[in-house]
Design a protein around this motif. Structure first.
Motif, mmCIF file in Angstrom:
data_model
loop_
_atom_site.group_PDB
_atom_site.id
_atom_site.type_symbol
_atom_site.label_atom_id
_atom_site.label_comp_id
_atom_site.label_asym_id
_atom_site.label_seq_id
_atom_site.Cartn_x
_atom_site.Cartn_y
_atom_site.Cartn_z
ATOM 1 N N GLY A 85 -26.733 -3.089 3.792
ATOM 2 C CA GLY A 85 -25.470 -3.707 3.441
ATOM 3 C C GLY A 85 -24.323 -2.724 3.263
ATOM 4 N N ILE A 86 -23.207 -3.234 2.727
ATOM 5 C CA ILE A 86 -22.003 -2.442 2.465
ATOM 6 C C ILE A 86 -21.441 -2.903 1.127
ATOM 7 C CG2 ILE A 86 -19.676 -1.815 3.273
ATOM 8 C CD1 ILE A 86 -20.518 -2.680 6.089
ATOM 9 N N ALA A 87 -21.012 -1.964 0.299
ATOM 10 C CA ALA A 87 -20.458 -2.319 -1.009
ATOM 11 C C ALA A 87 -19.206 -1.511 -1.298
ATOM 12 C CB ALA A 87 -21.495 -2.098 -2.107
ATOM 13 N N ASN A 88 -18.288 -2.143 -2.011
ATOM 14 C CA ASN A 88 -17.055 -1.510 -2.435
ATOM 15 C C ASN A 88 -17.137 -1.231 -3.940
ATOM 16 O OD1 ASN A 88 -14.339 -0.608 -2.064
ATOM 17 N ND2 ASN A 88 -13.618 -2.473 -3.043
ATOM 18 N N PHE A 89 -16.957 0.024 -4.325
ATOM 19 C CA PHE A 89 -16.986 0.430 -5.729
ATOM 20 C C PHE A 89 -15.549 0.634 -6.205
ATOM 21 C CE2 PHE A 89 -21.047 1.459 -3.954
ATOM 22 C CZ PHE A 89 -21.970 1.390 -4.984
ATOM 23 N N GLU A 90 -15.132 -0.055 -7.262
ATOM 24 C CA GLU A 90 -13.749 0.021 -7.756
ATOM 25 C C GLU A 90 -13.720 0.448 -9.221
ATOM 26 O OE1 GLU A 90 -10.948 -3.251 -6.273
ATOM 27 O OE2 GLU A 90 -12.922 -4.205 -6.129
ATOM 28 N N TRP A 91 -12.788 1.343 -9.554
ATOM 29 C CA TRP A 91 -12.601 1.784 -10.945
ATOM 30 C C TRP A 91 -11.171 2.328 -11.080
ATOM 31 C CZ3 TRP A 91 -13.966 4.701 -6.987
ATOM 32 C CH2 TRP A 91 -13.503 6.021 -6.924
ATOM 33 N N ASP A 92 -10.551 2.088 -12.193
ATOM 34 C CA ASP A 92 -9.225 2.658 -12.506
ATOM 35 C C ASP A 92 -8.233 2.530 -11.349
ATOM 36 O OD1 ASP A 92 -10.269 3.418 -14.921
ATOM 37 O OD2 ASP A 92 -10.637 5.503 -14.348
ATOM 38 N N GLY A 93 -8.263 1.405 -10.658
ATOM 39 C CA GLY A 93 -7.328 1.219 -9.548
ATOM 40 C C GLY A 93 -7.689 1.993 -8.296
ATOM 41 N N LYS A 94 -8.858 2.642 -8.287
ATOM 42 C CA LYS A 94 -9.326 3.387 -7.113
ATOM 43 C C LYS A 94 -10.556 2.684 -6.542
ATOM 44 C CE LYS A 94 -8.019 7.703 -9.407
ATOM 45 N NZ LYS A 94 -8.513 8.963 -9.981
ATOM 46 N N SER A 95 -10.910 3.024 -5.305
ATOM 47 C CA SER A 95 -12.113 2.408 -4.715
ATOM 48 C C SER A 95 -12.724 3.327 -3.671
ATOM 49 C CB SER A 95 -11.776 1.048 -4.085
ATOM 50 O OG SER A 95 -10.970 1.218 -2.947
ATOM 51 N N ILE A 96 -14.007 3.077 -3.415
ATOM 52 C CA ILE A 96 -14.743 3.811 -2.388
ATOM 53 C C ILE A 96 -15.745 2.847 -1.772
ATOM 54 C CG2 ILE A 96 -16.599 4.653 -3.915
ATOM 55 C CD1 ILE A 96 -16.417 7.350 -2.542
ATOM 56 N N VAL A 97 -15.961 2.953 -0.466
ATOM 57 C CA VAL A 97 -16.891 2.067 0.236
ATOM 58 C C VAL A 97 -18.110 2.879 0.666
ATOM 59 C CG1 VAL A 97 -17.242 0.580 2.254
ATOM 60 C CG2 VAL A 97 -15.073 0.516 1.023
ATOM 61 N N ALA A 98 -19.295 2.299 0.444
ATOM 62 C CA ALA A 98 -20.544 2.944 0.891
ATOM 63 C C ALA A 98 -21.396 1.902 1.606
ATOM 64 C CB ALA A 98 -21.298 3.524 -0.291
ATOM 65 N N GLY A 99 -22.110 2.339 2.628
ATOM 66 C CA GLY A 99 -22.953 1.433 3.397
ATOM 67 C C GLY A 99 -24.378 1.920 3.488
ATOM 68 N N LYS A 100 -25.192 1.185 4.224
ATOM 69 C CA LYS A 100 -26.603 1.517 4.428
ATOM 70 C C LYS A 100 -26.762 2.996 4.771
ATOM 71 C CE LYS A 100 -30.251 0.681 7.843
ATOM 72 N NZ LYS A 100 -30.641 -0.090 9.034
ATOM 73 N N GLY A 101 -27.713 3.649 4.103
ATOM 74 C CA GLY A 101 -27.964 5.064 4.361
ATOM 75 C C GLY A 101 -27.073 5.996 3.566
ATOM 76 N N GLN A 102 -26.210 5.441 2.706
ATOM 77 C CA GLN A 102 -25.343 6.277 1.883
ATOM 78 C C GLN A 102 -25.685 6.092 0.400
ATOM 79 O OE1 GLN A 102 -21.411 4.923 3.480
ATOM 80 N NE2 GLN A 102 -21.146 7.075 4.045
ATOM 81 N N ALA A 103 -25.212 7.037 -0.387
ATOM 82 C CA ALA A 103 -25.415 6.967 -1.837
ATOM 83 C C ALA A 103 -24.126 7.396 -2.523
ATOM 84 C CB ALA A 103 -26.570 7.864 -2.265
ATOM 85 N N VAL A 104 -23.967 6.957 -3.768
ATOM 86 C CA VAL A 104 -22.826 7.403 -4.565
ATOM 87 C C VAL A 104 -23.324 7.952 -5.885
ATOM 88 C CG1 VAL A 104 -21.165 5.810 -3.518
ATOM 89 C CG2 VAL A 104 -22.428 5.093 -5.548
ATOM 90 N N ALA A 105 -22.610 8.962 -6.368
ATOM 91 C CA ALA A 105 -22.842 9.501 -7.709
ATOM 92 C C ALA A 105 -21.768 8.928 -8.613
ATOM 93 C CB ALA A 105 -22.767 11.022 -7.687
ATOM 94 N N ILE A 106 -22.175 8.337 -9.723
ATOM 95 C CA ILE A 106 -21.241 7.706 -10.648
ATOM 96 C C ILE A 106 -21.283 8.470 -11.966
ATOM 97 C CG2 ILE A 106 -20.655 5.581 -11.864
ATOM 98 C CD1 ILE A 106 -21.889 4.033 -9.537
#
Length: 407
Positions: A361-382
């Motif tokens: 899938g694909i997901a949009n991460f939003e915080w403090d008026g900012k955002s980042i998109v990540a899809g299959k095969g990707q990871a995010v550090a929060i």
């Protein structure tokens, strides 16, 4: 002031090309292809010094290990820094094509003792006969991404007795088990001269090869895995004593979305399949066979839990309609599964450094008026922070690793 201005960052892991790995699953998931036809065994996400992930910042790609070292409070949280002084977990995707070694992980106390003893003996960290690479324990949990097979703990007494009574080659072992216990039996077979191992196991291996060829075995049978080990061998010479473990341990099938936790002392080995794995940030493994790596039987026996085990396969506990948790009895890590339908959102808050990996899938991460998109095969550090929102752009499956909040 940190170089990193954003609280959610794309994270790039590291592929480990161990020989037992498959060639397609991780490469296809990452979308990189595999033109070199290397085994893609594990994909590491974390800050282990030997293979730290990189995070994508406004200052370029930086080592997560180095960033944690430079900005521990900002990246870890005060609680995690005080209790661990590092990211206490390592997150992985595994593709197991060929079975892994029989292994046991030590307790934290035993690991610290073993580490100091090997340091005092002058055994270098990279030496092939080194058992303890660090002072940490290595509990681990895995969640299956496909039907996954593994060995996990000794069979309960009745089941083990049945094996000893029905496998002709094991005829002499029943008395050792009855007079002694699990340790007496395992110590006996793991310490036998190689000639005796060959004499006992050769007819067994040959019979299992024939039975598998004739379709008389399934993956629930020890013989299926023994035959898989030796299929295609022109000549069977010295037989690995790890074969005994395949008959003495539980063979467990874990279905997609199910999990199993493995604590210190539980002997185990992965057999086949794909999973998400989360463990304490350690590389301490005591091996007992089915591997070309260093095998130290006395050390293995010293730390093995000699008792029958009924494997606890976890279905997961619902935290909310989108979130499933797999409780683990350790302070080092926690794991959750997040399943979101198209346009579905959840709010979350990170109290430690979290790693979210997108299986599909694909997901949009939003915080403090900012955002980042990540899809299959990707990871995010929060990074530890206030609330953020995750919105799926299509049906999305995510696994998240974190450090549980203190009780």
């Amino acid at each position: 002031m940190s170089l990193v201005q954003d609280k959610i960052l794309l994270l790039r892991g590291k592929v480990q090309p161990y020989a037992w790995g498959g060639h397609h699953f991780i490469a296809n998931w990452l979308g990189t292809g595999n033109t070199q036809h290397q085994p893609f065994a594990e994909y590491w996400m974390g800050a282990h010094p030997s293979a730290s992930s990189l995070v994508v910042t406004r200052n370029g790609e930086l080592s997560l290990h180095q960033l944690i070292h430079d900005y521990p409070e900002e990246f870890l949280s005060t609680h995690v820094r005080q209790h661990f002084n590092e990211l206490p977990y390592l997150f992985k995707i595994l593709d197991v094509k060929d079975m892994l070694s029989i292994q046991v992980h030590p307790t934290k106390e035993a690991a610290a003792k073993g580490f100091h003893e090997e340091e005092a003996a002058g055994i270098t960290l990279g030496a092939p006969n080194r058992n303890y690479k660090d002072k940490n324990h290595k509990p681990e949990v895995m969640v299956a991404l496909s039907d996954f097979w593994l060995l996990h703990g000794f069979l309960p007494e009745e089941k083990l007795l049945h094996v000893l009574q029905t496998v002709p080659e094991f005829a002499g072992l029943e008395a050792i088990f009855k007079e002694g216990d699990y340790k007496a039996l395992y110590q006996h077979v793991m310490s036998m001269p190689q000639e005796e191992v060959n004499e006992m196991l050769l007819p067994l291996v040959q019979r299992e090869l024939e039975r598998k060829k004739n379709g008389k075995l399934t993956k629930a049978d020890p013989g299926w895995w023994v035959a898989k080990l030796f299929e295609g061998s022109d000549q069977i010479d010295d037989i690995d004593r790890g074969v005994f473990s395949i008959y003495f341990f539980n063979i467990v099938e874990v279905h997609e979305g199910e999990a199993i936790f493995q604590g210190a002392g539980i002997p185990h080995a992965y057999l086949e399949g794909q999973n998400v794995e989360l463990m304490a940030n350690s590389d301490n493994v005591l091996r007992g066979g089915l591997t070309p790596k260093h095998v130290d039987v006395p050390e293995l026996l010293k730390h093995t839990a000699f008792k029958g085990v009924e494997p606890n396969v976890m279905k997961g506990e619902e935290v909310s309609p989108a979130v499933t948790a797999y409780p683990c009895p350790v302070p080092d890590f926690g794991i959750q599964k997040i399943e979101l339908s198209t346009n579905e959102s959840i709010e979350s808050k990170a109290s430690s450094l979290e790693i979210w990996v997108l299986i599909k899938g694909i997901a949009n991460f939003e915080w403090d008026g900012k955002s980042i998109v990540a899809g299959k095969g990707q990871a995010v550090a929060i990074l530890p922070n206030d609330k953020f929102t995750v919105t799926a752009q299509e049906n999305t499956l995510i696994y998240k690793a974190f450090v549980p909040e203190a009780e």
